[in-house]
Design an enzyme around this catalytic site. Structure first.
Site, short mmCIF file in Angstrom:
data_model
loop_
_atom_site.label_atom_id
_atom_site.label_comp_id
_atom_site.label_asym_id
_atom_site.label_seq_id
_atom_site.Cartn_x
_atom_site.Cartn_y
_atom_site.Cartn_z
N LYS A 11 40.74 12.91 -65.07
CA LYS A 11 41.09 13.24 -63.68
C LYS A 11 42.56 12.94 -63.35
O LYS A 11 43.25 12.24 -64.11
CB LYS A 11 40.14 12.46 -62.74
N TYR A 51 32.41 21.60 -58.11
CA TYR A 51 31.65 20.53 -57.44
C TYR A 51 30.72 21.07 -56.36
O TYR A 51 30.32 20.33 -55.46
CB TYR A 51 32.62 19.50 -56.84
N PHE A 59 31.99 13.21 -48.92
CA PHE A 59 33.22 13.03 -49.69
C PHE A 59 33.72 14.32 -50.32
O PHE A 59 34.73 14.32 -51.04
CB PHE A 59 33.03 11.96 -50.77
N ARG A 87 28.14 9.45 -70.78
CA ARG A 87 27.92 8.75 -69.50
C ARG A 87 27.99 7.23 -69.71
O ARG A 87 28.50 6.51 -68.85
CB ARG A 87 26.56 9.15 -68.90
N THR A 93 29.74 5.35 -61.62
CA THR A 93 30.64 6.13 -60.77
C THR A 93 31.67 5.23 -60.07
O THR A 93 32.85 5.58 -59.97
CB THR A 93 29.82 6.89 -59.70
N ARG A 104 35.63 3.69 -66.86
CA ARG A 104 35.82 3.53 -65.42
C ARG A 104 36.12 2.08 -65.05
O ARG A 104 36.91 1.83 -64.14
CB ARG A 104 34.61 4.09 -64.67
N ASN A 114 38.17 7.80 -60.27
CA ASN A 114 37.50 7.02 -61.32
C ASN A 114 37.76 7.57 -62.73
O ASN A 114 36.98 7.36 -63.64
CB ASN A 114 36.00 6.92 -61.01
N HIS A 117 35.31 12.62 -65.50
CA HIS A 117 34.06 13.29 -65.16
C HIS A 117 33.29 13.51 -66.45
O HIS A 117 33.89 13.78 -67.49
CB HIS A 117 34.33 14.67 -64.51
N GLU A 128 28.97 23.65 -67.10
CA GLU A 128 30.33 23.10 -66.97
C GLU A 128 31.21 23.45 -68.17
O GLU A 128 32.40 23.73 -68.01
CB GLU A 128 30.24 21.58 -66.76
P1 ADP Z 1 29.55 11.00 -61.35
O1 ADP Z 1 30.98 11.49 -61.52
O2 ADP Z 1 29.38 9.59 -61.83
O3 ADP Z 1 28.54 11.95 -61.94
P2 ADP Z 1 28.81 12.03 -58.74
O4 ADP Z 1 28.39 13.29 -59.44
O5 ADP Z 1 27.82 11.41 -57.81
O6 ADP Z 1 29.29 10.91 -59.78
O7 ADP Z 1 30.13 12.32 -57.89
C1 ADP Z 1 31.13 13.18 -58.36
C2 ADP Z 1 32.47 12.56 -58.07
O8 ADP Z 1 32.66 12.48 -56.65
C3 ADP Z 1 32.64 11.11 -58.54
O9 ADP Z 1 32.98 11.00 -59.91
C4 ADP Z 1 33.76 10.62 -57.64
O10 ADP Z 1 35.03 11.09 -58.08
C5 ADP Z 1 33.39 11.29 -56.32
N1 ADP Z 1 32.53 10.44 -55.48
C6 ADP Z 1 31.22 10.15 -55.68
N2 ADP Z 1 30.73 9.35 -54.71
C7 ADP Z 1 31.77 9.14 -53.85
C8 ADP Z 1 31.93 8.39 -52.64
N3 ADP Z 1 30.91 7.70 -52.11
N4 ADP Z 1 33.15 8.40 -52.05
C9 ADP Z 1 34.19 9.09 -52.58
N5 ADP Z 1 34.11 9.82 -53.71
C10 ADP Z 1 32.92 9.83 -54.35
MG MG Z 2 28.11 13.93 -61.40
#
Ligand code: ADP
Ligand code: MG
Length: 140
Positions: A11, A51, A59, A87, A93, A104, A114, A117, A128
């Site tokens: 990212k 997304y 968010f 993962r 996350t 992370r 973070n 992805h 994806e």
């Molecule tokens: P992951 O990337 O662990 O699969 P998610 O799919 O739930 O997590 O979320 C996608 C991305 O959205 C996260 O990696 C992060 O960059 C962002 N994100 C997730 N939850 C939040 C939150 N509560 N506030 C801000 N950004 C968030």
């Molecule tokens: Mg995700």
């Protein structure tokens, strides 16, 4: 157990700090092979489509702003149970809740910024990977 392919994105917070090599080393040290990789700048439309599943989340808008704020490295990782394995390598996350030694935990700046992805299921991995690459790009 099977050989899988998963989509990874380094990212903008990580490209900004010039740590893409350090992150790639984590994948390779863990036994995942980078079989395709490209550094790109996501358009707003690409970020919103990628997304889409989060479009109703509070968010979403900030996430699309962040993902278009600088270059990203899109890549395909291949290996045994690559989707779940990646993962694990990534960690939770929220970097504050991630296990020691995960990407992370070691590199993430916040729950949003973070650093990486990773696809979360075989169905999403397929969608994806082919969002960014075609078969001719995947050199296993
Ligand atoms: P992951 O990337 O662990 O699969 P998610 O799919 O739930 O997590 O979320 C996608 C991305 O959205 C996260 O990696 C992060 O960059 C962002 N994100 C997730 N939850 C939040 C939150 N509560 N506030 C801000 N950004 C968030
Ligand atoms: Mg995700």
């Amino acid at each position: 157990m099977a050989i899988e392919r998963t989509l990874s994105i380094i990212k903008p917070d990580a490209t900004r700090r010039n740590i893409t090599g350090k992150i790639n080393a984590r994948f390779e040290e863990a036994g995942l092979k980078i079989i395709a990789q490209r550094r790109i700048r996501l358009s707003r439309t690409q970020a919103e489509q990628f997304y889409e599943v989060h479009s109703e989340r509070p968010f979403f808008n900030d996430l699309c702003d962040f993902m278009t704020s600088g270059p990203v490295v899109v890549q395909v990782l291949e290996g045994e149970s690559a989707i779940a394995h990646n993962r694990q390598i990534m960690g939770n996350t929220n970097p504050a809740n991630a296990d020691a030694g995960t990407i992370r935990k070691d590199f993430g700046e916040s729950i949003e910024a973070n650093s990486v992805h990773g696809s979360d299921s075989p169905e999403n991995a397929r969608r994806e990977v082919y969002f960014f690459f075609c078969d001719c790009d995947l050199v296993g």
